[in-house]
Design a protein around this motif. Sequence first.
Motif, mmCIF file in Angstrom:
data_model
loop_
_atom_site.group_PDB
_atom_site.id
_atom_site.type_symbol
_atom_site.label_atom_id
_atom_site.label_comp_id
_atom_site.label_asym_id
_atom_site.label_seq_id
_atom_site.Cartn_x
_atom_site.Cartn_y
_atom_site.Cartn_z
ATOM 1 N N ALA A 160 37.969 5.679 48.854
ATOM 2 C CA ALA A 160 37.341 4.450 47.453
ATOM 3 C C ALA A 160 35.717 4.977 48.317
ATOM 4 N N VAL A 161 34.757 4.281 47.472
ATOM 5 C CA VAL A 161 33.225 4.273 47.525
ATOM 6 C C VAL A 161 32.751 4.092 49.105
ATOM 7 N N THR A 212 21.468 -3.777 55.941
ATOM 8 C CA THR A 212 22.851 -3.751 55.101
ATOM 9 C C THR A 212 22.809 -3.821 53.337
ATOM 10 N N TRP A 213 21.493 -4.688 53.470
ATOM 11 C CA TRP A 213 20.691 -5.566 51.954
ATOM 12 C C TRP A 213 20.612 -4.156 51.119
ATOM 13 N N GLU A 214 19.782 -3.756 51.876
ATOM 14 C CA GLU A 214 18.583 -2.254 51.369
ATOM 15 C C GLU A 214 19.835 -1.294 50.717
ATOM 16 N N ALA A 215 21.112 -1.055 51.565
ATOM 17 C CA ALA A 215 21.879 0.073 51.432
ATOM 18 C C ALA A 215 22.461 -1.222 49.691
ATOM 19 N N LEU A 216 22.897 -2.266 50.377
ATOM 20 C CA LEU A 216 23.950 -2.899 48.818
ATOM 21 C C LEU A 216 23.152 -2.600 47.754
ATOM 22 N N SER A 217 21.150 -3.236 48.093
ATOM 23 C CA SER A 217 20.626 -3.291 46.036
ATOM 24 C C SER A 217 21.131 -1.016 46.099
ATOM 25 N N HIS A 219 22.695 1.316 46.313
ATOM 26 C CA HIS A 219 24.037 0.932 45.455
ATOM 27 C C HIS A 219 24.341 0.880 43.987
ATOM 28 N N TRP A 220 23.186 -0.412 44.554
ATOM 29 C CA TRP A 220 23.257 -1.459 42.821
ATOM 30 C C TRP A 220 22.506 -1.258 41.947
ATOM 31 N N GLN A 221 21.725 -0.459 42.321
ATOM 32 C CA GLN A 221 20.132 -0.193 41.612
ATOM 33 C C GLN A 221 20.909 1.380 41.282
ATOM 34 N N GLY A 222 21.935 2.450 41.375
ATOM 35 C CA GLY A 222 21.884 3.585 41.205
ATOM 36 C C GLY A 222 21.425 4.076 42.108
ATOM 37 N N ARG A 223 20.669 4.303 43.515
ATOM 38 C CA ARG A 223 20.873 5.055 44.359
ATOM 39 C C ARG A 223 21.096 5.079 45.263
ATOM 40 N N PRO A 224 22.468 5.616 45.557
ATOM 41 C CA PRO A 224 22.916 5.417 46.747
ATOM 42 C C PRO A 224 23.001 5.901 48.058
ATOM 43 N N TRP A 225 22.797 5.667 48.904
ATOM 44 C CA TRP A 225 22.675 6.445 49.916
ATOM 45 C C TRP A 225 23.327 7.953 49.748
ATOM 46 N N PRO A 226 23.243 8.639 50.281
ATOM 47 C CA PRO A 226 24.000 10.362 49.832
ATOM 48 C C PRO A 226 25.115 10.544 50.715
ATOM 49 N N ALA A 227 25.135 9.686 52.482
ATOM 50 C CA ALA A 227 26.438 10.165 53.355
ATOM 51 C C ALA A 227 27.634 9.304 52.922
ATOM 52 N N ARG A 228 28.224 8.932 53.611
ATOM 53 C CA ARG A 228 29.383 7.501 54.419
ATOM 54 C C ARG A 228 29.141 7.544 54.976
ATOM 55 N N LEU A 229 28.847 7.875 56.070
ATOM 56 C CA LEU A 229 28.649 7.210 57.684
ATOM 57 C C LEU A 229 26.860 7.036 58.233
ATOM 58 N N ARG A 288 19.554 10.560 63.289
ATOM 59 C CA ARG A 288 18.114 11.611 62.613
ATOM 60 C C ARG A 288 18.840 11.258 60.561
ATOM 61 N N ARG A 289 19.955 11.490 60.666
ATOM 62 C CA ARG A 289 20.170 11.282 59.403
ATOM 63 C C ARG A 289 19.903 9.377 58.844
ATOM 64 N N LEU A 290 19.906 8.787 59.599
ATOM 65 C CA LEU A 290 18.847 7.364 59.088
ATOM 66 C C LEU A 290 18.052 7.119 58.555
ATOM 67 N N ASP A 291 16.699 8.218 60.079
ATOM 68 C CA ASP A 291 15.725 8.349 60.564
ATOM 69 C C ASP A 291 14.840 9.603 58.612
ATOM 70 N N ALA A 292 16.146 10.351 58.115
ATOM 71 C CA ALA A 292 16.534 11.025 57.272
ATOM 72 C C ALA A 292 15.465 10.453 55.784
ATOM 73 N N LEU A 293 16.278 8.975 55.778
ATOM 74 C CA LEU A 293 16.520 8.448 54.706
ATOM 75 C C LEU A 293 14.918 7.925 54.349
ATOM 76 N N ASN A 294 13.888 7.669 55.118
ATOM 77 C CA ASN A 294 12.876 7.329 54.778
ATOM 78 C C ASN A 294 12.040 5.856 54.434
#
Length: 322
Positions: A160-161, A212-217, A219-229, A288-294
């Motif tokens: 699953a995604v 959470t809302w930013e991550a959901l948005s 994905h909805w806009q076709g630019r999902p965060w690159p990692a799963r965790l 650091r993985r989260l910080d890299a999302l800028n």
Amino acid sequence: MTAMRLLLLGKSGRLGRSLLASRSQQRSLDPRSVCLYAPDRQACDLAQTPTAPTADSPLQQTLATFKPTHIINAAAYTAVDRAETEPALAHTLNCAVPNCLAHYAAASGAYLIHYSTDYVFDGSGTDAWPETAHCAVDQALSVYGRTKAAGDQTLLNSPAVVLILRSGWLFGHTGPDFVKTVLRLAHQAPPLKIVNDQWGTPTPTQWLAHLTWEALSAHWQGRPWPARLYHCSARGETTWYDYACWILDCAHQGGWPLQHRAGDIIGIGSDAAGRLAQRPRNARLDCRRLDALNLVTPNLQRPDWRQAVAACVQDLNGDLID
């Protein structure tokens, strides 16, 4: 584009309430494009979820009826000490529910956001835990930690995604938490005894909700965060003892009528706390993985834990709310 069908589980919990409260502040996701369903326990009793998904469970019926395209699972068994005497229920909520959601998401293509905890680690060492750190189920120190670790593994092994946001030491404006507990105890005469050998980072639920809302948005806009965790905590680190001292310092600066000051708190070791469940002494999370999302929007940037706690105490304004 069709409307997002969003299922929110755990709406009455600390994080669930913050998610609902912050939804209107989410600018990148038009509320008109979201059909939100947030059932309460009567409508969907997650405690009745079997280990293997079955069509007649309340959760399966909810999924089959609502047919969500996106799911936020903010439901969990989080009573750490009570979980030691209710391991079956903790397993149901922390592992069986994610397993059911993973099966549905894999079959339907739904996007699933889930929350993890620093309690999945054994608390060894002094370095902050990265997402790549080994996290075996039997490594966790408590029933709560082991069941959450099992839920994490179920999701990460699923096709699953899935997006897992791992945090800890959460506090907020609603629901019980350490901030309100300390403020209540500071009204009483007996001295406060707080553990001083467990390290972590107090993190506001409001910030995690915005994230959470930013991550959901995204994905909805076709630019999902690159990692799963992703590890998601505020900036800085402290002990429960220093955390409590800071809470009382903030309260006294705000004019709270308390019986105790920070200097009255007695620091004790974990072994003297008398808690039923063992806690990790090192709950630091490497973000650091989260910080890299800028993520540059102010309410998405990782807050300083001291400033966030001070703001929470100020917003409470002398009221000890439930």
